[in-house]
Design an enzyme around this catalytic site. Structure first.
Site, PDB file in Angstrom:
ATOM      1  N   GLY A   1      15.069  -0.350  13.454  1.00 19.11           N
ATOM      2  CA  GLY A   1      14.094  -1.414  13.267  1.00 19.11           C
ATOM      3  C   GLY A   1      14.758  -2.780  13.362  1.00 19.11           C
TER       4      GLY A   1
ATOM      5  N   THR B   1       1.831  -2.222  17.173  1.00 14.90           N
ATOM      6  CA  THR B   1       0.485  -2.801  17.080  1.00 14.90           C
ATOM      7  C   THR B   1      -0.256  -2.607  18.404  1.00 14.90           C
ATOM      8  OG1 THR B   1       1.260  -4.424  15.476  1.00 14.90           O
ATOM      9  CG2 THR B   1      -0.790  -4.957  16.645  1.00 14.90           C
TER      10      THR B   1
ATOM     11  N   ALA C   1       6.396 -15.067  19.335  1.00 17.89           N
ATOM     12  CA  ALA C   1       5.506 -14.484  18.327  1.00 17.89           C
ATOM     13  C   ALA C   1       5.837 -14.995  16.927  1.00 17.89           C
ATOM     14  CB  ALA C   1       5.606 -12.968  18.376  1.00 17.89           C
TER      15      ALA C   1
ATOM     16  N   ARG D   1     -15.554 -20.705 -12.441  1.00 17.37           N
ATOM     17  CA  ARG D   1     -15.370 -19.687 -13.489  1.00 17.37           C
ATOM     18  C   ARG D   1     -15.182 -20.370 -14.857  1.00 17.37           C
ATOM     19  NH1 ARG D   1     -16.230 -14.539 -15.180  1.00 17.37           N
ATOM     20  NH2 ARG D   1     -14.551 -13.826 -16.550  1.00 17.37           N
TER      21      ARG D   1
ATOM     22  N   GLU E   1       8.397  -8.544  12.986  1.00 18.47           N
ATOM     23  CA  GLU E   1       8.948  -9.696  13.729  1.00 18.47           C
ATOM     24  C   GLU E   1      10.244 -10.206  13.100  1.00 18.47           C
ATOM     25  OE1 GLU E   1       7.956 -10.974  16.458  1.00 18.47           O
ATOM     26  OE2 GLU E   1       5.867 -10.422  16.732  1.00 18.47           O
TER      27      GLU E   1
ATOM     28  N   ASP F   1      14.773 -10.799   5.193  1.00 17.55           N
ATOM     29  CA  ASP F   1      16.247 -10.758   5.062  1.00 17.55           C
ATOM     30  C   ASP F   1      16.936 -11.078   6.391  1.00 17.55           C
ATOM     31  OD1 ASP F   1      15.893  -9.832   2.444  1.00 17.55           O
ATOM     32  OD2 ASP F   1      15.961  -7.729   3.070  1.00 17.55           O
TER      33      ASP F   1
END
Ligand code: TGC
Ligand code: FAD
Length: 389
Positions: free
Chosen positions: A139, A166, A247, A273, A368, A372
């Protein structure tokens, strides 16, 4: 008046950029928001918006008009992704993949025939693309990828698998990166068309994040690719990583859109609220949260804008894009988490978009290039020392 544009960011934008932003915002309001919670719950992508987004020029919008694209600048591109992700990260993901990871490499590394064949149809949303870099075992470290392309008499034979892709199961064309030799310098890009024997793309189910987005595996078993489907103009990891620059830049803006959505929801909720006889917005602890949120959103938007200006001037570096992606996604996740606390129990309800955005951003933080990895890219830039390996 409560505001989301605290620093008058709009004053930096040209009338054309504002108009493009407003068109995208209206599209999301009318076509995405009414359906997205249901799609998210069912784990499906709203496919009915694919072509309308093409008609509005959202795909490959920085590419030239001669290929059916809009020829916009990078600020306009960023504003479109901001608005799409204000709706849902899955919708922005669809556009990011189509534009930055499929149209960009075909435009930048493809032949004239490949550009004519694919770009106008992808721009209109008549064809869908996906991008296969990540593998089950590789990865963050794509240079060790195991997918191989071997030369044959008529072209190439692909073997291997890609993971977490994707749009994979609905794509007409997959931009697939594979090694043609022993090391990463031999990585080449291939256009693998739907229906090619030996190619399948099963969908990955049971996701808790990016549920309104299709994620797939790509499997290649002796998959024959004709010579005309190799991207001829790039070799090595530089090919896929150049696409990622495009991207990641869009994601830096998209994260701002997501944060604007959760912030605006929390702000409106806090004003309506009532607890202890007052709106919860009147408590100092709530105001501190809102002040932190809008400060970080405003800073992130300026960072994305500046990087966009550098990109338009042809001066941006990959590490600057990493800084924008890393900062803005972490910011959006933090804003979503704070927004959720302001909504109390309602924060976990599908009646509000907050938890959907928060869960989506867990993927955006990882894909992408993980948070880290971007830390280490910035670290390498400032020290001159690579700490990846
Ligand atoms: P390294 O030795 O540093 O570099 C190898 C070659 O690549 C060049 N290069 C770049 N070129 C363009 N843009 C960049 N950002 C580049 N970074 C490096 C470099 O100059 C060199 O070129 P050359 O010609 O000298 O060979 O490579 P490394 O193996 O040490 O890896 C560096 C590292 C870890 C930063 C890189 O591998 C990395 O970025 N890893 C993260 C992987 C990643 O981001 N995967 C994303 C997959 S796609 C995805 O997630 C889509 S989500 C879609 C959605 O929105 O739904
Ligand atoms: P790993 O690389 O195994 O990392 C696991 C952990 O180890 C992370 O925290 C990471 O930061 C850390 N780590 C790894 N190496 C180092 C190091 N050197 N130093 C310090 N820490 C390190 N990929 C595609 O190619 N195309 C797509 O369209 C696509 N879409 C995606 C859609 C979704 C919904 C998701 C979740 C992922 C998608 N991806 C896609 C894959 C994505 O790019 C990878 O998940 C990502 O690059 C990280 O790889 P990994 O999941 O294998 O994690």
């Amino acid at each position: 008046m409560p505001q989301t544009d605290f620093l008058n960011f709009d004053s930096l934008l040209s009338p054309e950029e504002l108009q493009i932003r407003d068109v995208a915002q209206q599209f999301v309001r009318e076509r995405v928001l009414p359906v997205i919670e249901d799609c998210y719950e069912r784990g499906v992508y709203p496919t009915e918006i694919i072509k309308p987004m093409g008609e509005l020029g959202f795909y490959g919008c920085t590419l030239p008009e001669e290929y059916g694209c809009a020829g916009l600048n990078n600020i306009a591109y960023g504003l479109i992704t901001q608005e799409l992700e204000r709706g849902d990260s899955g919708v922005r993901s669809f556009a990011s993949v189509q534009s930055s990871l499929v149209m960009y490499p075909i435009f930048t590394f493809g032949t004239e025939e490949q550009k004519r064949k694919w770009l106008p149809a992808l721009a209109k949303g008549e064809k869908i693309g996906c991008f296969g870099l990540t593998e089950p075992d590789y990865g963050s470290n794509p240079s060790d990828m195991a997918t191989r392309a071997e030369r044959t008499k008529y072209g190439w034979k692909l073997n291997g698998a890609k993971m977490w892709i994707t749009n994979g199961s609905i794509a007409d064309v997959a931009v697939v990166w594979a090694k043609t030799g022993a090391d990463a310098r031999s990585i080449r890009g291939f256009l693998v068309e739907k229906g090619t024997p030996g190619f399948s793309a099963p969908e990955i189910k049971k996701k808790h994040s990016l549920r309104a987005s299709i994620t797939s595996e790509l499997i290649f078993q002796d998959c024959e690719i004709p010579e005309e489907n190799i991207l001829p103009n790039v070799e090595g990891l530089r090919g896929p990583l150049s696409c990622l620059n495009q991207a990641r830049y869009g994601i830096a803006w998209g994260a701002v859109g997501s944060a604007l959505a959760t912030y605006a929801t929390a702000l409106a909720y806090s004003l309506s609220r009532i607890q202890f006889g007052k709106p919860i917005a009147s408590f100092q602890l709530t105001q501190r949260k809102l002040a932190e949120m809008i400060t970080e959103i405003s800073k992130a938007q300026l960072l994305a804008y500046h990087v966009g200006k550098l990109k338009d001037a042809g001066k941006v570096t990959p590490a600057q894009i990493s800084m924008a992606k890393r900062n803005n996604v972490a910011m959006a996740l933090e804003v979503a988490r704070e927004a959720r606390t302001i909504l109390g129990a309602n924060g976990i309800s599908a009646e509000y978009p907050v938890m959907r955005h928060m869960n989506n951003l867990e993927s955006v933080l990882t894909y992408e290039g993980t948070h880290d990895i971007h830390t280490l890219i910035i670290g390498a830039e400032v020290t001159g020392i690579q700490a990846f390996k």
